[in-house]
Scaffold this motif. Structure first.
Motif, PDB file in Angstrom:
ATOM      1  N   GLY A  90     -12.700  -0.692   2.140  1.00 27.68           N
ATOM      2  CA  GLY A  90     -11.914   0.386   1.694  1.00 27.68           C
ATOM      3  C   GLY A  90     -11.783   0.440   0.085  1.00 27.68           C
ATOM      4  O   GLY A  90     -11.039   1.218  -0.313  1.00 27.68           O
ATOM      5  N   ALA A  91     -12.564  -0.265  -0.686  1.00 32.40           N
ATOM      6  CA  ALA A  91     -12.509  -0.362  -2.000  1.00 32.40           C
ATOM      7  C   ALA A  91     -13.885  -0.253  -2.768  1.00 32.40           C
ATOM      8  O   ALA A  91     -14.746  -0.595  -1.958  1.00 32.40           O
ATOM      9  N   PRO A 151      -9.567   0.774  -5.612  1.00 33.14           N
ATOM     10  CA  PRO A 151      -8.310   0.602  -6.146  1.00 33.14           C
ATOM     11  C   PRO A 151      -8.467  -1.092  -5.893  1.00 33.14           C
ATOM     12  O   PRO A 151      -8.843  -1.785  -5.063  1.00 33.14           O
ATOM     13  N   HIS A 200       3.920   8.316   2.061  1.00 31.56           N
ATOM     14  CA  HIS A 200       2.612   8.344   1.335  1.00 31.56           C
ATOM     15  C   HIS A 200       2.542   8.549   0.000  1.00 31.56           C
ATOM     16  O   HIS A 200       2.424   9.444  -0.699  1.00 31.56           O
ATOM     17  N   ILE A 204      -0.293   4.674  -5.353  1.00 35.09           N
ATOM     18  CA  ILE A 204      -0.837   3.424  -4.419  1.00 35.09           C
ATOM     19  C   ILE A 204      -1.440   3.781  -2.959  1.00 35.09           C
ATOM     20  O   ILE A 204      -0.877   5.048  -2.599  1.00 35.09           O
ATOM     21  N   GLU A 205      -2.426   3.273  -2.522  1.00 37.12           N
ATOM     22  CA  GLU A 205      -2.906   3.465  -1.185  1.00 37.12           C
ATOM     23  C   GLU A 205      -1.909   3.200   0.055  1.00 37.12           C
ATOM     24  O   GLU A 205      -0.896   2.255  -0.280  1.00 37.12           O
ATOM     25  N   ASP A 206      -2.157   3.789   0.832  1.00 34.46           N
ATOM     26  CA  ASP A 206      -1.128   3.448   2.257  1.00 34.46           C
ATOM     27  C   ASP A 206      -1.004   1.934   2.569  1.00 34.46           C
ATOM     28  O   ASP A 206      -0.074   1.323   2.851  1.00 34.46           O
ATOM     29  N   TYR A 207      -2.069   1.226   2.830  1.00 35.45           N
ATOM     30  CA  TYR A 207      -2.344  -0.133   2.845  1.00 35.45           C
ATOM     31  C   TYR A 207      -1.480  -1.138   1.826  1.00 35.45           C
ATOM     32  O   TYR A 207      -1.014  -2.036   2.229  1.00 35.45           O
ATOM     33  N   GLN A 208      -1.561  -0.727   0.592  1.00 37.22           N
ATOM     34  CA  GLN A 208      -0.903  -1.547  -0.430  1.00 37.22           C
ATOM     35  C   GLN A 208       0.633  -1.160  -0.281  1.00 37.22           C
ATOM     36  O   GLN A 208       1.437  -2.002  -0.416  1.00 37.22           O
ATOM     37  N   ARG A 209       1.068  -0.007  -0.174  1.00 34.90           N
ATOM     38  CA  ARG A 209       2.386   0.372   0.362  1.00 34.90           C
ATOM     39  C   ARG A 209       2.855  -0.460   1.321  1.00 34.90           C
ATOM     40  O   ARG A 209       4.270  -1.113   1.308  1.00 34.90           O
TER      41      ARG A 209
END
Length: 386
Positions: A90-91, A151, A200, A204-209
């Motif tokens: 994902g990056a 990211p 959302h 930042i990305e959702d997985y980071q949140r």
């Protein structure tokens, strides 16, 4: 570029520590995932040779052309985000040259150390000038933002910490740092409130949140197998605990091993400390930390003995780089920090990381080679903050 040196001034102690660390690290990688042993071993050997070569290159020559290294790395970062980027998990953080995969953000760590060291050493009288500090902020924030956009928030944070700590070591006044902290605390608090309250967030990305929220809200006793961040850390902690005092042994066939069962994700990379904890126990974990601690200490000693301010700042920067990165990696694996992808220096697989670390060590060795001998007898007397 090349100078005549006295071989007796060479820091053979640091070289010996690096050899021991590298051999130990390769043994752990072989146990974690033997498919990476040959590649990692070749990477260590090539990087070590490059380190020796770099150690005989005058560090002031490297500082003289700091802007070239800075520009090259920025071009590479822009290329990764636009044309040449290779995505994974994902990056988009890498680009490929044949079979070799390089990560420019690793090179940026060293480029920023050289940038800050050169600018501060050349402008000591302007160190507490807001205009000068804003210049450094602009020059360092641009590539850091490029890294954050991949990211790669964890590396962006690490890069920021390196720059801030180097400025502190260089002698920036406590007043300026106090004002910066007073500004940073409410900004960081507002950011965390925003992240927790908005489903959302755009920053930042959702997985980071999710990783930040999970960390703030506390660890659940149930392992969520749908959340990579949660199960990676949960099983890593279990693996470390199961190793007890001496561990289950490298390359063991123990059926109770979480590594053998495939529960330690990225065992040869970011979570290699979990393998060390499980297979070598508390003893092996302490040896790992002690070896990395010795490397940091040698960098600090080189900084104290350095013949000029630029050399001192380079060594401080490298010590900060290795120290902070070690703390973040082990903090993540032991679940005292949110899950984030930062390699364990000298241990995690990754050619770019190895190359950057050994080049940094080569520069430190050159600073030691040109040390101010008069200061050896009183090496801890000077104030690091100038």
């Amino acid at each position: 570029m090349l100078k005549k040196y006295k071989l007796r001034s060479y820091n053979f102690i640091l070289v010996f520590i690096l050899i021991v660390t590298s051999v130990f690290a390769l043994a752990v990688v072989n146990s974690a995932n033997s498919a990476y042993t040959l590649k990692q071993g070749a990477g260590i050997a090539i990087s070590f040779i490059i380190m020796i070569i770099v150690s005989f290159i005058d560090y002031n020559w490297l500082l003289k052309y700091y802007w070239i290294w800075y520009v090259i790395v920025n071009i590479m970062l822009i290329g990764v985000l636009t044309v040449f980027g290779h995505g994974s998990h994902g990056a988009t953080r890498w680009f490929k040259i044949g079979p070799i995969q390089l990560q420019p953000s690793e090179f940026l760590k060293l480029a920023l150390i050289l940038l800050v060291a050169k600018l501060v050493a050349a402008n000591k009288e302007k160190l507490n000038s807001i205009k000068f500090l804003l210049l450094i902020a602009c020059l360092t924030l641009f590539p850091i933002l490029l890294v954050a956009l991949q990211p790669n928030l964890s590396t962006a944070i690490l890069l920021s910490l390196i720059v801030i700590a180097m400025l502190y070591c260089s002698g920036v006044s406590y007043k300026i740092f106090g004002i910066a902290i007073l500004i940073a605390i409410p900004v960081l608090s507002a950011f965390l409130i925003y992240v927790v309250s908005v489903e959302h967030p755009i920053l930042i990305e959702d997985y980071q949140r999710k990783r930040i929220v999970d960390f703030i809200e506390g660890k659940s006793e149930e392992v969520d197998m749908n959340d990579a961040g949660t199960y990676q850390q949960a099983y890593a902690v279990q693996a470390i605990g199961s190793g007890k005092l001496t561990g289950k042994g490298l390359n063991n066939k123990d059926t109770s091993s979480l590594k053998n069962a495939g529960y330690i994700a990225e065992a040869q990379n970011d979570f290699i400390f979990a393998v060390i904890g499980e297979e070598l126990g508390f003893t092996g974990s302490c040896i790992t930390i002690f070896l990395l601690f010795l490397i940091v200490i040698e960098c600090i000693i080189a900084a104290v003995r350095a013949k000029d301010f630029g050399g001192r700042l380079i060594c401080c920067g490298v010590a900060i780089y290795i120290g902070f990165q070690t703390f973040i990696n082990i903090g993540v694996v032991s679940w005292i920090l949110p899950n984030t992808g930062v390699p364990l220096p000298f241990f995690s697989c990754g050619i770019t990381s190895l190359l950057t670390l050994f080049i940094a060590m080569g520069i430190v060795l050159n600073v030691s080679l040109q040390r101010n001998v008069e200061r050896d007898d009183d090496m801890f007397a000077d104030d690091f903050r100038g």
